[in-house]
Design a protein around this motif. Structure first.
Motif, PDB file in Angstrom:
ATOM      1  N   UNK A 232       0.843  -1.207   0.000  1.00  0.00           N
ATOM      2  CA  UNK A 232       0.000   0.000   0.000  1.00  0.00           C
ATOM      3  C   UNK A 232       0.874   1.252   0.000  1.00  0.00           C
ATOM      4  N   UNK A 233       1.948   1.222   0.788  1.00  0.00           N
ATOM      5  CA  UNK A 233       2.869   2.364   0.807  1.00  0.00           C
ATOM      6  C   UNK A 233       3.499   2.561  -0.570  1.00  0.00           C
ATOM      7  N   UNK A 234       3.902   1.464  -1.198  1.00  0.00           N
ATOM      8  CA  UNK A 234       4.491   1.547  -2.538  1.00  0.00           C
ATOM      9  C   UNK A 234       3.487   2.105  -3.540  1.00  0.00           C
ATOM     10  N   UNK A 235       2.236   1.740  -3.371  1.00  0.00           N
ATOM     11  CA  UNK A 235       1.162   2.158  -4.281  1.00  0.00           C
ATOM     12  C   UNK A 235       1.064   3.669  -4.425  1.00  0.00           C
ATOM     13  N   UNK A 236       1.413   4.401  -3.370  1.00  0.00           N
ATOM     14  CA  UNK A 236       1.235   5.850  -3.366  1.00  0.00           C
ATOM     15  C   UNK A 236       2.468   6.614  -3.824  1.00  0.00           C
ATOM     16  N   UNK A 237       3.434   5.920  -4.397  1.00  0.00           N
ATOM     17  CA  UNK A 237       4.626   6.596  -4.926  1.00  0.00           C
ATOM     18  C   UNK A 237       4.259   7.430  -6.156  1.00  0.00           C
ATOM     19  N   UNK A 238       4.989   8.507  -6.407  1.00  0.00           N
ATOM     20  CA  UNK A 238       4.752   9.295  -7.622  1.00  0.00           C
ATOM     21  C   UNK A 238       5.295   8.583  -8.850  1.00  0.00           C
ATOM     22  N   UNK A 239       4.686   8.859 -10.001  1.00  0.00           N
ATOM     23  CA  UNK A 239       5.186   8.289 -11.257  1.00  0.00           C
ATOM     24  C   UNK A 239       4.762   9.166 -12.423  1.00  0.00           C
ATOM     25  N   UNK A 240       5.532   9.111 -13.481  1.00  0.00           N
ATOM     26  CA  UNK A 240       5.242   9.894 -14.676  1.00  0.00           C
ATOM     27  C   UNK A 240       3.861   9.544 -15.224  1.00  0.00           C
ATOM     28  N   UNK A 241       3.038  10.570 -15.481  1.00  0.00           N
ATOM     29  CA  UNK A 241       1.665  10.388 -15.962  1.00  0.00           C
ATOM     30  C   UNK A 241       0.831   9.509 -15.027  1.00  0.00           C
ATOM     31  N   UNK A 242       1.268   9.336 -13.778  1.00  0.00           N
ATOM     32  CA  UNK A 242       0.622   8.412 -12.843  1.00  0.00           C
ATOM     33  C   UNK A 242       0.502   7.017 -13.459  1.00  0.00           C
ATOM     34  N   UNK A 243       1.533   6.627 -14.200  1.00  0.00           N
ATOM     35  CA  UNK A 243       1.492   5.340 -14.909  1.00  0.00           C
ATOM     36  C   UNK A 243       1.711   4.142 -13.998  1.00  0.00           C
ATOM     37  N   UNK A 244       2.288   4.364 -12.815  1.00  0.00           N
ATOM     38  CA  UNK A 244       2.474   3.306 -11.823  1.00  0.00           C
ATOM     39  C   UNK A 244       3.068   2.039 -12.462  1.00  0.00           C
ATOM     40  N   UNK A 245       4.303   2.126 -12.975  1.00  0.00           N
ATOM     41  CA  UNK A 245       4.869   1.016 -13.734  1.00  0.00           C
ATOM     42  C   UNK A 245       5.322  -0.169 -12.894  1.00  0.00           C
ATOM     43  N   UNK A 246       5.360  -0.023 -11.579  1.00  0.00           N
ATOM     44  CA  UNK A 246       5.886  -1.094 -10.737  1.00  0.00           C
ATOM     45  C   UNK A 246       4.916  -2.260 -10.603  1.00  0.00           C
ATOM     46  N   UNK A 247       5.491  -3.456 -10.518  1.00  0.00           N
ATOM     47  CA  UNK A 247       4.769  -4.672 -10.168  1.00  0.00           C
ATOM     48  C   UNK A 247       5.664  -5.420  -9.183  1.00  0.00           C
ATOM     49  N   UNK A 248       5.058  -6.023  -8.171  1.00  0.00           N
ATOM     50  CA  UNK A 248       5.819  -6.752  -7.160  1.00  0.00           C
ATOM     51  C   UNK A 248       5.364  -8.215  -7.135  1.00  0.00           C
ATOM     52  N   UNK A 249       6.281  -9.106  -7.435  1.00  0.00           N
ATOM     53  CA  UNK A 249       6.035 -10.546  -7.356  1.00  0.00           C
ATOM     54  C   UNK A 249       6.646 -11.000  -6.041  1.00  0.00           C
ATOM     55  N   UNK A 250       5.904 -11.770  -5.257  1.00  0.00           N
ATOM     56  CA  UNK A 250       6.426 -12.077  -3.924  1.00  0.00           C
ATOM     57  C   UNK A 250       6.238 -13.542  -3.550  1.00  0.00           C
ATOM     58  N   UNK A 251       7.049 -13.956  -2.588  1.00  0.00           N
ATOM     59  CA  UNK A 251       6.974 -15.311  -2.046  1.00  0.00           C
ATOM     60  C   UNK A 251       7.162 -15.238  -0.545  1.00  0.00           C
ATOM     61  N   UNK A 252       6.321 -15.943   0.193  1.00  0.00           N
ATOM     62  CA  UNK A 252       6.381 -15.950   1.648  1.00  0.00           C
ATOM     63  C   UNK A 252       7.188 -17.127   2.154  1.00  0.00           C
ATOM     64  N   UNK A 253       7.894 -16.903   3.226  1.00  0.00           N
ATOM     65  CA  UNK A 253       8.689 -17.935   3.875  1.00  0.00           C
ATOM     66  C   UNK A 253       7.849 -19.189   4.113  1.00  0.00           C
TER      67      UNK A 253
END
Length: 200
Positions: A42-63
C-alpha cells in the motif's frame, strides 16, 4: 540480541525514519503477516510516477512456501546465505510502456525504473515503520527470474527485496559481520549542485 547504536547523523533536519531505515542481512526467520505485507505494498502504491502510470509490479513469495524456495534459488550463492532467513522475497519489475491518459496511445516510458525506485523507497520506509527491514538485492539471475516468474517481455526485472525482522549478526557467517551496522552517506555537497554539474 545485542543491538548496535545507530551511528548515523543527519547534516540537515529530516524525519528520523530516513536515518532509521537501513539494510541488515541478519534476519530472525520470523514470518510476516499478510496484513503487514499488504501495508508495504500500500505504501508503494502511493509513490509518484510519470503520468501516474504506476509502472511497478511486485512478485512475492512468503517464507515456508514452494515459491520462496524458487525465489531464493534465483539469488547468487552469496546472497542465499543470508536471505534464506527472510520473511518474504519480493521481485520488483517495471513496465517499459504505458498508455497516455485519455488516449489509447502506447508510449515508451523513459522513467519506469526511476518511478519503480520511488515505490521501492516507500516500501522500505514503511517496513521500517512497522519494525521490519527491507534489503534490496542486485545479485540474482535476472534472466532466470524473467523466465521462471513469467515476466512479460514489456516489463524489466529490476531487483529482489528481502523483508525480515532483524537478528543478531552472530547468526551470519563471520564474513558478513562487518556489514551489520547502518552505513553512512556522502555529504549533500557531493551530490547536490546548483546550476550545473561541477567541473571534474
Amino acid at each position: 540480541m545485542t543491538i548496535a547504536v545507530n551511528p548515523r547523523q543527519a547534516e540537515h533536519p529530516v524525519d528520523p525514519i530516513f536515518i532509521e531505515r537501513w539494510s541488515p542481512r541478519a534476519f530472525t526467520g520470523e514470518e510476516i503477516s499478510r496484513a503487514d505485507l499488504d501495508t508495504l505494498f500500500e505504501a508503494a502504491r502511493w509513490a509518484p510516477s510519470s503520468y501516474n502510470s504506476q509502472p511497478w509490479r511486485f512478485l512475492y513469495a512468503l517464507r515456508g512456501t514452494e515459491a520462496f524456495v524458487k525465489f531464493l534459488g534465483l539469488l547468487s550463492t552469496y546472497n542465499q546465505q543470508w536471505a534464506k532467513n527472510a520473511a518474504a522475497l519480493i521481485v520488483a519489475v517495471s513496465a517499459r510502456t504505458f498508455v497516455r491518459p485519455g488516449t489509447s496511445e502506447v508510449l515508451v516510458s523513459r522513467s519506469h525504473a526511476f518511478d519503480t525506485g520511488a515505490a521501492w523507497a516507500n516500501l522500505g520506509l514503511q517496513a521500517t515503520r512497522l519494525g521490519w527491514h527491507a534489503h534490496g538485492i542486485g545479485g540474482f539471475d535476472v534472466e532466470r527470474a524473467r523466465v521462471e516468474l513469467k515476466v512479460p517481455d514489456d516489463f524489466e526485472v529490476q531487483a529482489v527485496i528481502a523483508i525480515g525482522r532483524r537478528a543478531d549478526k552472530s547468526i551470519l557467517p563471520e564474513n558478513f559481520h562487518g556489514g551489520e551496522t547502518p552505513n553512512g552517506r556522502r555529504p549533500v555537497k557531493e551530490t547536490a549542485f546548483e546550476g550545473a554539474f561541477p567541473a571534474v
